[in-house]
Design a protein around this motif. Structure first.
Motif, PDB file in Angstrom:
ATOM      1  N   PRO A 479      45.071  26.100   4.856  1.00 33.16           N
ATOM      2  CA  PRO A 479      46.094  26.010   3.813  1.00 33.16           C
ATOM      3  C   PRO A 479      47.395  26.662   4.242  1.00 33.16           C
ATOM      4  O   PRO A 479      47.433  27.486   5.159  1.00 33.16           O
ATOM      5  CB  PRO A 479      45.466  26.774   2.646  1.00 33.16           C
ATOM      6  CG  PRO A 479      44.528  27.739   3.289  1.00 33.16           C
ATOM      7  CD  PRO A 479      43.988  27.031   4.505  1.00 33.16           C
ATOM      8  N   TYR A 499      54.557  31.996 -12.462  1.00 36.05           N
ATOM      9  CA  TYR A 499      54.384  31.940 -11.014  1.00 36.05           C
ATOM     10  C   TYR A 499      54.788  33.273 -10.406  1.00 36.05           C
ATOM     11  O   TYR A 499      55.522  34.069 -11.012  1.00 36.05           O
ATOM     12  CB  TYR A 499      55.211  30.808 -10.405  1.00 36.05           C
ATOM     13  CG  TYR A 499      56.678  30.814 -10.811  1.00 36.05           C
ATOM     14  CD1 TYR A 499      57.600  31.661 -10.196  1.00 36.05           C
ATOM     15  CD2 TYR A 499      57.139  29.960 -11.817  1.00 36.05           C
ATOM     16  CE1 TYR A 499      58.928  31.670 -10.569  1.00 36.05           C
ATOM     17  CE2 TYR A 499      58.473  29.963 -12.198  1.00 36.05           C
ATOM     18  CZ  TYR A 499      59.355  30.817 -11.576  1.00 36.05           C
ATOM     19  OH  TYR A 499      60.687  30.832 -11.953  1.00 36.05           O
ATOM     20  N   ARG A 511      53.572  30.632  -5.811  1.00 35.73           N
ATOM     21  CA  ARG A 511      52.295  30.068  -6.241  1.00 35.73           C
ATOM     22  C   ARG A 511      52.097  30.419  -7.714  1.00 35.73           C
ATOM     23  O   ARG A 511      52.754  31.342  -8.231  1.00 35.73           O
ATOM     24  CB  ARG A 511      51.125  30.583  -5.406  1.00 35.73           C
ATOM     25  CG  ARG A 511      50.737  32.019  -5.673  1.00 35.73           C
ATOM     26  CD  ARG A 511      49.592  32.495  -4.795  1.00 35.73           C
ATOM     27  NE  ARG A 511      48.338  31.828  -5.075  1.00 35.73           N
ATOM     28  CZ  ARG A 511      47.227  32.455  -5.495  1.00 35.73           C
ATOM     29  NH1 ARG A 511      47.251  33.770  -5.745  1.00 35.73           N
ATOM     30  NH2 ARG A 511      46.117  31.787  -5.705  1.00 35.73           N
ATOM     31  N   GLY A 515      46.507  31.556  -9.444  1.00 36.82           N
ATOM     32  CA  GLY A 515      46.385  30.404  -8.576  1.00 36.82           C
ATOM     33  C   GLY A 515      44.988  30.184  -8.044  1.00 36.82           C
ATOM     34  O   GLY A 515      44.041  30.931  -8.346  1.00 36.82           O
ATOM     35  N   GLN A 516      44.857  29.146  -7.219  1.00 38.94           N
ATOM     36  CA  GLN A 516      43.581  28.775  -6.634  1.00 38.94           C
ATOM     37  C   GLN A 516      43.448  29.375  -5.229  1.00 38.94           C
ATOM     38  O   GLN A 516      44.439  29.589  -4.527  1.00 38.94           O
ATOM     39  CB  GLN A 516      43.464  27.257  -6.556  1.00 38.94           C
ATOM     40  CG  GLN A 516      43.575  26.559  -7.902  1.00 38.94           C
ATOM     41  CD  GLN A 516      42.471  26.957  -8.847  1.00 38.94           C
ATOM     42  OE1 GLN A 516      41.283  26.925  -8.482  1.00 38.94           O
ATOM     43  NE2 GLN A 516      42.835  27.350 -10.062  1.00 38.94           N
ATOM     44  N   THR A 524      45.295  28.504  -1.830  1.00 37.98           N
ATOM     45  CA  THR A 524      45.446  27.109  -1.403  1.00 37.98           C
ATOM     46  C   THR A 524      46.658  26.456  -2.055  1.00 37.98           C
ATOM     47  O   THR A 524      46.830  25.237  -1.954  1.00 37.98           O
ATOM     48  CB  THR A 524      44.186  26.312  -1.763  1.00 37.98           C
ATOM     49  OG1 THR A 524      43.966  26.393  -3.180  1.00 37.98           O
ATOM     50  CG2 THR A 524      42.974  26.850  -1.023  1.00 37.98           C
ATOM     51  N   ASP A 525      47.517  27.273  -2.716  1.00 43.54           N
ATOM     52  CA  ASP A 525      48.597  26.683  -3.516  1.00 43.54           C
ATOM     53  C   ASP A 525      49.950  27.352  -3.312  1.00 43.54           C
ATOM     54  O   ASP A 525      50.792  27.347  -4.205  1.00 43.54           O
ATOM     55  CB  ASP A 525      48.227  26.696  -5.001  1.00 43.54           C
ATOM     56  CG  ASP A 525      47.702  28.046  -5.482  1.00 43.54           C
ATOM     57  OD1 ASP A 525      47.830  29.044  -4.732  1.00 43.54           O
ATOM     58  OD2 ASP A 525      47.162  28.105  -6.604  1.00 43.54           O
ATOM     59  N   TRP A 526      50.165  27.935  -2.125  1.00 41.36           N
ATOM     60  CA  TRP A 526      51.509  28.434  -1.825  1.00 41.36           C
ATOM     61  C   TRP A 526      52.444  27.253  -1.565  1.00 41.36           C
ATOM     62  O   TRP A 526      52.068  26.280  -0.909  1.00 41.36           O
ATOM     63  CB  TRP A 526      51.510  29.324  -0.589  1.00 41.36           C
ATOM     64  CG  TRP A 526      50.942  30.700  -0.778  1.00 41.36           C
ATOM     65  CD1 TRP A 526      49.780  31.175  -0.263  1.00 41.36           C
ATOM     66  CD2 TRP A 526      51.534  31.780  -1.498  1.00 41.36           C
ATOM     67  NE1 TRP A 526      49.600  32.494  -0.620  1.00 41.36           N
ATOM     68  CE2 TRP A 526      50.666  32.885  -1.385  1.00 41.36           C
ATOM     69  CE3 TRP A 526      52.709  31.931  -2.237  1.00 41.36           C
ATOM     70  CZ2 TRP A 526      50.926  34.127  -1.968  1.00 41.36           C
ATOM     71  CZ3 TRP A 526      52.979  33.157  -2.829  1.00 41.36           C
ATOM     72  CH2 TRP A 526      52.096  34.235  -2.697  1.00 41.36           C
ATOM     73  N   THR A 527      53.675  27.382  -2.043  1.00 39.95           N
ATOM     74  CA  THR A 527      54.729  26.412  -1.758  1.00 39.95           C
ATOM     75  C   THR A 527      55.910  27.144  -1.134  1.00 39.95           C
ATOM     76  O   THR A 527      56.384  28.142  -1.690  1.00 39.95           O
ATOM     77  CB  THR A 527      55.207  25.715  -3.047  1.00 39.95           C
ATOM     78  OG1 THR A 527      54.107  24.996  -3.610  1.00 39.95           O
ATOM     79  CG2 THR A 527      56.339  24.743  -2.750  1.00 39.95           C
TER      80      THR A 527
END
Length: 868
Positions: A479, A499, A511, A515-516, A524-527
């Motif tokens: 990820p 967030y 994230r 988060g997940q 698994t959900d960083w942007t």
């Protein structure tokens, strides 16, 4: 952050790839740069006294940050100390210069993908998992309307109204572009404390505190400053609001100001050693910068004026025997060292370094993350994470995490927190006082008040089972993670969705607060929020060469903690829409073939030079496309942290590099072995090159040693690349006794050359021989020198380049200037923010390129400079 060379170190990593949180079998690389805007820059003078601490423990990184900090500080302070007001006066003088015609174009304002599959070479960042990156983000705050405000290390403050991304710069008019602290008050106003507070090498210091009343729409201007000059030339670690008072924890003590009445100066509330403050009897003492550091403050919720201040230099006791590190309270109206009653928090003088506090919104919890001088001096550095369940900083504190427990939480480091003096952040979920995010090299999280921890933001993906050197196996398995080295955390919301934003050496990442994560606890959900609209990249260097594809040029450069960037086709319709990274770790100096921009040489640190002849493009990983070819001084670190090397003006295959020795090699970019280097001259024990230049085999090498203010000396040696005719010049008295930052030789006459000097003249530096001037010219190979500074502001000069017609291009700590052929006066080149131009050069396309340490690379057409 040090990205290991795939070919040399990744085989060791593969042996532990199945261990989810195994020790990282590679050393790590620093976040390095240079200090400015201060009477005593924090990054110099006092060594951190750290050992390497073992592979993967961050010890080497912390050691290198400290060493780089010392070296970069020396450039601007030796032979003495720079007095307050120097940069303010220089900025005013720069604004009063006449300006050239033309406008700068920001070359690098586009996405920079550290995982770019085009450059998945053995020496690249690619596959580490950080994705899109930009320069170091030093602070971040967010509100409940989707507004995010990010303060960069050297590129100003940026606003997003979309929860991150689509950024706008809102501080370009300010005379300091380094952020130390950001906070939003109860009225939604944005407070900015300038001067980055990491005490690392490129922590620029500031010009005070500014208040923006409408941050959603407005922009900072100099008239927004709160108070007078009292906080100029400090770093501001934190801005904390308690009641109707805002408190500033600074490198020069603890200050306060009313948040309702904005008139009047800031009030000094506490400094443990006030005699060392600017304007006081011991202000010129070499230890003065370390005597009054306040890293944070916390408040009793029952009494907003009852304050606990964390005071301390990261390494503890100073060489003069002073040790004021500790927690101080203003109990009874006087400040006293707290010697007991704080539970697990160390009390009394001693083991208190950098500290960050965080209070819960319901006032039921206080948290603290700490750095330990005792641990640092023993080769590690982390103190721990603590909680006060009474909600008061004066209540009993309990340790809830240490290096060992965090290492077992999914970290990929063997000893997290070794550089907690540099990367330290903390925030509590406003909806749950047991839910906490903590930032060190990695991002950690607890949902039960510290009983258990996870690592949603691991350092990188290399040691994980999901990782593979093969890009086909890598794709879609590991990820996205954050960039290493966390400096700030914020929690905001947009459209009812909360967030968390992490600010680090690679910019900003977001994230969901809840988060997940995978089975290892890795999110698994960083942007990445580094979408290219924010360009705060910190370049040390730039190189430009014709693109072998036949369109435009290749623009490349070395970056703080973000490797080497490569942009192809600039100036043509075929220009890349995304930059890639073809070398990893820190980028240093750069050398590019002007006739073929894919012939590149990149320095890591201490002259660790790598070369490629195909832009280090992905070749299927069947064989390396880059070659590690450092001169021998690299092995003994007998070189500056960012050390000089260049090509001969008339023979591009002849390269000169400077450490203690002047090294030469004549294979150009075809070099494949360090054995190709030979020593042309030994500058002398304890001497290290600061600049080198060569034309027709005639070499100039400037050096310093000692390079700090305690006995600073410098010199210039001149000789031939074949080792003959060398001599140490007898420098005339009119040359300043300051750091020589660059050399330029006239290609038509090798006896004609220029020297540039960093630091400030004697008006601001009382060190012996500080002298006057920043640019000097010789027509007799250095026997005599003439000061040609003329109307150039008294500001550190970093780089010089000659135009074909004899014009001079100069990069300074506050922008770029130009002297037209046949003229004596200088003009500012168009308009840049108040950023350092670490290197300036003329590309083969006729554009002038400026590598800035905080706002990326800019370009302007040379022809436009004569139209001002």
């Amino acid at each position: 952050m040090r990205i290991p060379h795939h070919g040399r170190r990744h085989l060791a990593l593969l042996a532990t790839a199945t261990a989810a949180a195994g020790a990282l079998a590679a050393a790590t690389t620093p976040a390095i740069g240079m200090p400015v805007h201060h009477v005593h820059p924090l990054s110099g003078g006092v060594h951190a006294q750290v050992s390497t601490g073992g592979d993967g423990d961050g010890g080497e990184e912390s050691d290198e940050i400290s060493e780089g900090a010392d070296q970069r500080a020396e450039e601007r302070n030796s032979p003495g100390v720079v007095q307050p007001g120097a940069y303010g006066a220089a900025w005013a003088a720069m604004q009063n210069l006449p300006r050239t015609g033309g406008d700068w174009s920001q070359v690098t304002k586009l996405p920079y993908n550290s995982d770019d599959p085009r450059y998945r070479d053995y020496n690249s960042n690619s596959t580490a998992g950080m994705g899109l990156v930009t320069g170091r983000a030093a602070a971040v705050v967010a509100d409940s309307h989707g507004d995010v405000y990010a303060g960069s290390a050297g590129g100003g403050v940026w606003r997003s109204t979309t929860g991150g991304g689509h950024w706008q710069s809102i501080s370009d008019q300010l005379p300091a572009q380094a952020t130390g602290a950001l906070t939003l008050d109860g009225k939604g106003r944005l407070w900015l404390g300038t001067g980055e507070a990491t005490t690392n090498a490129d922590a620029y210091l500031g010009s005070g505190v500014y208040l923006l009343t409408d941050p959603s729409h407005g922009r900072f201007s100099p008239r927004d400053r709160v108070g007078g000059d009292e906080l100029q030339s400090t770093s501001i670690h934190e801005l904390r609001i308690s009641g109707d008072t805002i408190w500033a924890a600074t490198t020069e003590g603890l200050w306060s100001h009313s948040v309702t009445n904005l008139r009047g100066p800031w009030k000094l509330q506490f400094a443990p050693n006030p005699d060392y403050l600017p304007g006081h009897p011991l202000a010129a003492d070499p230890n003065a910068a370390y005597e009054n550091i306040v890293s944070d403050v916390a408040f009793d919720p029952a009494d907003p004026g009852h304050v606990l201040a964390a005071v301390g230099w990261r390494s503890g006791a100073l060489p003069n025997g002073s040790d004021s590190n500790g927690y101080y309270s203003n109990t009874g109206g006087t400040w006293q060292l707290v010697t007991s009653g704080l539970g697990d928090l160390p009390t009394g003088a001693g083991d208190v370094g950098a500290v960050t506090f965080a209070a819960s919104a319901d006032h039921q919890r206080y948290y603290a993350i700490t750095q330990s001088p005792d641990s640092l001096n023993a080769g590690a550095g982390f103190g721990g994470i603590y909680v006060s369940k009474s909600g008061s900083p004066f209540g009993q504190w309990t340790k809830i995490a240490d290096a060992s427990s965090l290492a077992g939480s999914g970290s990929v480091l063997g000893s997290p927190g070794n550089q907690s003096w540099y990367d330290e952040s903390l925030i509590v979920d406003p909806k749950d006082h047991d839910h906490v995010y903590a930032g060190l090299e990695e991002v950690f999280e607890t949902k039960d008040g510290g009983t258990t921890w996870t690592t949603p933001g691991p350092y990188w993906n290399f040691p994980l089972a999901c990782w593979s050197l093969d890009p086909n196996a890598q794709s879609g398995t590991c990820p996205q993670t954050t960039h290493p080295d966390q400096h700030g955390l914020a929690i905001g919301s947009m459209n009812g969705q909360s967030y968390v934003v992490a600010a680090n050496d690679g910019g900003l990442y977001r994230r969901p607060v809840d988060g997940q994560a995978d089975s290892l606890g890795h999110a698994t959900d960083w942007t990445s929020l580094n979408d290219g609209t924010i360009d705060t990249l910190q370049f040390y260097s730039v190189g430009v060469g014709a693109d072998p594809a036949g369109k435009g040029v290749v623009v490349t450069g070395g970056l703080q903690d973000n490797g080497q960037s490569v942009l192809r086709g600039y100036g043509s319709r075929a220009v890349d829409t995304v930059m890639g990274s073809n070398f990893g770790g820190d980028g240093g100096m750069t050398l590019v073939d002007p006739t073929n921009g894919c012939n590149e040489a990149q320095e890591y640190v201490y002259l660790e030079i790598n070369v490629t002849q195909d832009c280090a493009a992905n070749n299927g990983l069947g064989a390396p496309t880059t070659y590690d070819v450092p001169p021998p001084d690299n092995a003994t670190s007998a070189a500056r942290f960012i050390a000089p090397f260049s090509a001969d003006l008339k023979n591009p295959d002849l390269w000169v590099a400077g450490g203690q020795h002047v090294w030469v090699q004549n294979q150009g970019f075809a070099i494949r072995s360090s054995s190709a280097w030979t020593s042309a001259f030994d500058l002398g024990a304890g001497h290290v090159a600061t600049a080198v230049a060569s034309s027709g085999g005639k070499v100039y090498a400037a050096w310093c040693g000692p390079c700090n203010s305690q006995g600073f000396t410098h010199g210039v040696a001149v000789g031939n690349a074949d080792g003959t005719g060398w001599q140490q010049l007898s420098l005339p008295a009119n040359l300043p006794n300051r750091y020589i930052s660059d050399i330029a030789v006239d290609p038509a006459d090798s006896s004609h050359a220029y020297l540039t000097f960093s630091g400030f003249s004697r008006d601001w530096n009382e060190g012996p021989g500080a002298g006057i001037g920043h640019v000097f010219e010789t027509h007799d190979s250095g026997a005599t020198w003439t000061d040609v500074s003329a109307n150039l502001p008294d500001v550190p000069v970093d780089s010089i380049a000659l135009t074909p017609a004899g014009g001079l291009l100069v990069g300074t700590d506050l922008g770029a200037v130009y002297r037209a052929p046949g003229r004596t006066q200088w003009r500012a080149i168009a308009q840049l923010p108040a950023v350092s131009v670490d290197q300036i050069l003329l590309g083969p396309d006729g554009r002038v390129y400026a590598a800035t340490h905080g706002r990326g690379v800019y370009a302007i057409d040379l022809r436009d400079l004569g139209r001002g």
